[in-house]
Write an enzyme that holds these catalytic residues in place. Structure first.
Site, PDB file in Angstrom:
ATOM      1  N   GLU A 185       0.699  -1.054  -0.230  1.00  0.00           N
ATOM      2  CA  GLU A 185       0.216   0.079  -0.278  1.00  0.00           C
ATOM      3  C   GLU A 185       0.830   1.221  -0.526  1.00  0.00           C
ATOM      4  O   GLU A 185       0.602   2.086  -0.654  1.00  0.00           O
ATOM      5  CB  GLU A 185      -0.883   0.317   1.106  1.00  0.00           C
ATOM      6  CG  GLU A 185      -2.160  -1.175   1.108  1.00  0.00           C
ATOM      7  CD  GLU A 185      -1.831  -2.357   1.007  1.00  0.00           C
ATOM      8  OE1 GLU A 185      -0.988  -2.549   2.006  1.00  0.00           O
ATOM      9  OE2 GLU A 185      -2.901  -2.879   0.656  1.00  0.00           O
TER      10      GLU A 185
ATOM     11  N   HIS B  98     -10.091  -5.723   9.759  1.00  0.00           N
ATOM     12  CA  HIS B  98     -10.737  -5.206   8.435  1.00  0.00           C
ATOM     13  C   HIS B  98     -12.084  -4.379   8.961  1.00  0.00           C
ATOM     14  O   HIS B  98     -12.956  -4.090   8.066  1.00  0.00           O
ATOM     15  CB  HIS B  98     -11.217  -7.233   7.436  1.00  0.00           C
ATOM     16  CG  HIS B  98     -10.386  -7.265   7.329  1.00  0.00           C
ATOM     17  ND1 HIS B  98      -9.698  -8.281   7.627  1.00  0.00           N
ATOM     18  CD2 HIS B  98      -9.513  -7.103   5.816  1.00  0.00           C
ATOM     19  CE1 HIS B  98      -8.543  -8.957   7.227  1.00  0.00           C
ATOM     20  NE2 HIS B  98      -8.481  -8.168   5.922  1.00  0.00           N
TER      21      HIS B  98
END
Lengths: 410, 472
Positions: free
Chosen positions: A146, A215
């Site tokens: 990322e 998450h």
């Protein structure tokens, strides 16, 4: 022209919600202070006239029936809104995709990068079909890092592209924090304005259905301090498309927060092109007794609570703040001055969330108008449990909202 | 709502298939026989302790062919089709060594004395370019020394020199074109110098005055110039590497005849961004040149504490990137290597890694005293015996392109210019207070305007506490 929008509607009630801005009237997507900007745009008023956005025009209201369910996974909510209005019906992720595709058609510099965004179409199908249409260089599948692909997007933006960077889940963007804070937020400033970074960083966040602690994070808490970035959160297909387009056109780096459970919301949106203002809040339900400020998925919990509250005789004013950085203190302030009571309903953790900042901002700016302390309902300071029953209770439920309103309005 | 997590069930079964095939199940198990032969002196392993034998007993059925092919080749050893190409099997249990016996050789063209090595391959430079390279190296050296002294005298708040790395700075810049975009770390002002940044502009940034392109917002040496395609220095280590890959991606999309070039030190190669950027560049086939200034030290950390590989050049292969090791103090070799790398990067649309071996003669910055962690002798040796300026000077003089007179003329002129630039920059007004709040966004939002108002109100009520040289 806004007038055309109304003529096309053909119905007495206005089609276009409060903050729609006709994109053809925009000269350049420039930000200015709230009061200056508000004088520039013409908003379609609910009584069929075009009026300038000024201090008194807050009465313009959404005329579509409010979506009553906390999470609209059923199609029935859209049935009533499709009957008399033109436009097309779609799901929230399709609205995002439509906005993205329109911007990519309009400007060849717009590109997309992220994991599995290409031929796979994105984990939540927001980029579905785009790689086939625009090629796999413009819709780029990246390796898993990322920080690297966010950094890549920033470098590409500094050389003239307008990347839309997708984090598969907002939580993964924690890995990109270095690039977002140090480069994205700062380089326009430290370079003396020589380099702009018009990136859009987007992805789903929030508590889903048993996705586990890692998450289910609320990144808006962590990003809100970074100077130089803007943050917006979408909650309906209409504002999702509008905010996506506005974010892409903005010269500033914008982080667009989507929610994992809202992707299948259905709504009818206009066929005409429109964008939503990045710095404005959305009046969901005007009222007199109390101001309820919320955003993203909690909007639906609030509206569900609102149904109960209306039955009990309360008249809550519900505002979807949409702009998380900076806050639309103009809309919020006008509401506080009217109702004198504020309840904030958010999904962030108690400590250091958007609600915490909003509470501080309201107390600082509108203290004299408050009849009761600002109350903030947030998630607890715990990692989100996996067990469905526990997970449900980490998130603010409509019953809690009703109780809070009753408490505040005593 | 589908779960989009990282693992997927199919991956696990795929892995198991590979494992089975590599251990030779379902085929002739010469693996196990071989192992037993190679362990003559060990006590015979009982079936339960020998993991391979244990597996062998439980998985007796022949394996059905998976999506990967498997066949015999001519030499009767099996070969497998695997993503990326055919992989030959081997019955020997052999580990790839952690290092080669010999280190990767270093490309150089001028020897320690500045003499051209016979049969050396290099890109020819014209007299004009060679003289400019040398002059700019001298200018950089003088600029560094004068700024360093200015900081020591209290005229500047901070400075970081590039002493010892002049050849890397100037010669690499000389091999590029003005359209190539540069993503520096912070020890590459020479690239800006080559492209035409004046001594006055350098001084303005260091003093943070109103003529600074950065509007006085950053520390000294954090230069940036969009018109010279030199991206503003961001102090964070190695974050510019993924940015460079993004710029290369942008150039690739526009099919420009240009590449992205990024610089970093040996210390920067430990950051995650280095590895990710190299990997990304290779996968994207992006035209970017990664130039590592391996100068031996990351503040006080020597390379032996930074990595255990043979320097940085060997890491390129791990990512599928063509790499070269160059003598960073040999200006001609640097020029040739970067020139060749640039052609390859653009023509073949691929990244290139260049490891330039050099030495950081100066301290890390003015906040550091490097004699505390390294010997003064070591510094002295590199400064004298391996000095990039003297080596290149010998070579240009041997071509008749330079002389002692030219040298003293240049040095006195630059010194005078430099001192004048310092004087002017010091006297120039600082940027206005409003620049503290502008450029955070394209247009200041209401909260920043409010905050600026508060600051101004405070200044108005306590003017004696406000610095006198920052105009309101």
């Amino acid at each position: 022209m806004s007038a055309i929008l109304l003529q096309g509607a053909g119905a007495a009630t206005s089609l276009s919600p409060f903050n729609s801005i006709d994109s053809s009237k925009l000269v350049a997507p420039s930000r200015s202070s709230l009061s200056v900007r508000s004088k520039r745009y013409i908003v379609a008023g609910s009584d069929g006239t075009n009026k300038s956005f000024g201090a008194s025009s807050l009465v313009a209201r959404r005329s579509e029936p409010l979506i009553p369910n906390a999470v609209a996974t059923k199609a029935d909510t859209a049935a009533s809104s499709t009957s008399s209005k033109p436009g097309h019906e779609l799901l929230l992720f399709e609205a995002l995709q439509e906005g993205l595709e329109e911007e990519m058609d309009r400007d060849p510099h717009v590109c997309v990068m992220g994991e599995d965004v290409g031929h796979y179409g994105g984990s939540y199908k927001v980029t579905k079909g785009l790689a086939d249409k625009f090629g796999d260089l413009r819709v780029l599948d990246t390796p898993i890092c990322e920080n690297a692909f966010t950094g890549m997007g920033i470098g590409a933006a500094m050389t003239g592209l307008r990347p839309v960077i997708e984090g598969m889940n907002m939580g993964f963007l924690l890995l990109a924090f270095n690039q977002i804070s140090n480069n994205c937020g700062m380089l326009h400033y430290t370079s003396g304005g020589q380099f702009t970074i018009p990136v859009v960083i987007r992805g789903p966040g929030g508590v889903g259905r048993q996705l586990g602690a890692e998450h289910s994070q609320r990144l808006e808490s962590y990003f809100q301090s970074i100077p130089g970035i803007q943050m917006v959160a979408c909650s309906t297909p209409y504002n999702a498309k509008g905010l996506m387009k506005a974010a892409i056109r903005s010269e500033n780096p914008v982080i667009l927060f989507e929610h994992v459970l809202l992707y299948n919301l259905k709504e009818t949106i206009p066929d005409e092109e429109y964008i939503c203002n990045l710095e404005e809040a959305e009046m969901v339900r005007p009222g007199e007794h109390i101001t309820i400020l919320t955003y993203s998925r909690m909007r639906y919990h609030v509206m569900q609570a609102a149904k109960t509250l209306v039955n009990k005789g309360y008249d809550p004013e519900v505002i979807d703040i949409r702009s998380l950085k900076p806050f639309d203190l103009y809309t919020i302030g006008n509401s506080v001055k009217k109702t004198h009571r504020v309840l904030i309903v958010e999904e962030c953790m108690r400590t250091g969330g958007i609600g915490a900042s909003l509470t501080a901002a309201i107390n600082e700016n509108f203290h004299d108008y408050l009849d009761a302390p600002v109350m903030c309902l947030s998630s607890q300071d715990v990692p989100t449990p996996y067990a469905g029953t526990l997970e449900e209770w980490t998130v603010v439920q409509p019953a809690q909202i009703v109780t809070a309103v009753e408490q505040l309005c005593q | 709502m589908p779960l989009h997590l990282r693992s997927s069930p199919s991956l696990k079964s795929t892995f198991l298939n590979i494992l089975r095939q590599n251990l030779g199940f379902g085929s002739r198990s010469h693996v196990t026989r071989h192992i037993r032969q190679n362990l003559p002196h060990d006590p015979p392993l009982r079936g339960s302790q020998n993991p391979i034998r244990g597996f062998c007993n439980t998985m007796a059925e022949p394996e059905t062919l998976s999506s990967f092919g498997q066949h015999e080749d001519a030499s009767n050893h099996q070969v497998m089709d695997f993503p990326g190409g055919k992989v030959a099997f081997t019955p020997e249990i052999r580990f790839i060594s952690e290092s080669d016996k010999q280190r990767v050789p270093c490309y150089r063209v001028l020897d320690d004395n500045g003499q051209l090595i016979t049969n050396s391959q290099f890109v020819q430079v014209s007299e004009e370019v060679a003289v400019k390279i040398y002059s700019d190296m001298v200018t950089l050296q003088i600029m560094d020394n004068i700024f360093y002294e200015a900081q020591r005298q209290g005229r500047l708040s901070f400075y970081a020199t590039a002493i010892g790395e002049e050849a890397i700075n100037i010669a690499s810049a000389a091999a590029l074109t003005p359209q190539d975009v540069i993503f520096p770390q912070y020890r590459e002002p020479g690239v800006l110098l080559w492209r035409g940044f004046t001594l006055q502009e350098f001084a303005n940034q260091c003093f943070g005055n109103k003529s600074d392109y950065g509007k006085g917002r950053q520390m000294p040496v954090h230069y940036g110039s969009n018109k010279l395609n030199y991206f503003t220095v961001s102090a964070t280590i190695a974050t510019q590497l993924p940015n460079a890959v993004g710029a290369a991606y942008s150039l690739k999309m526009d099919r420009k005849d240009a590449c992205a070039v990024t610089y970093f030190g040996d210390g920067g190669t430990s950051e995650g961004d280095f590895h990710a950027a190299l990997n990304f560049a290779a996968v994207m086939e992006a035209p970017v040149i990664f130039i590592c200034r391996n100068n031996g030290w990351a503040i006080s950390t020597p390379t032996s504490d930074q990595f255990r590989s043979d320097g940085v050049v060997v890491k390129g292969r791990a990512y599928g990137i063509r790499s070269i090791r160059v003598d960073g103090n040999d200006a001609l070799a640097m020029y040739s290597a970067v020139h060749t790398a640039r052609e390859m990067a653009i023509r073949e649309q691929r990244p290139i890694l260049i490891e330039a071996l050099t030495y950081r003669v100066g301290h890390h910055s003015t906040s550091d005293d490097s004699t505390r962690y390294r010997s003064a002798d070591e510094i002295e040796w590199w400064n004298k015996a391996r000095n990039p300026l003297s080596r290149f000077r010998t070579w240009i003089e041997s071509n008749g392109w330079w002389s002692d007179e030219a040298e003293s003329d240049l040095r006195s002129r630059i010194k005078k210019e430099m001192l004048e630039a310092l004087r002017v920059a010091e006297k120039t007004e600082k940027p206005n207070l409003k620049n503290m709040f502008s450029d955070v966004y394209d247009v200041p939002p209401s909260n920043l305007m409010e905050q600026e108002l508060l600051v101004r109100q405070t200044v108005n009520s306590h003017p004696q506490d406000y610095p006198s040289d920052v105009p309101l």
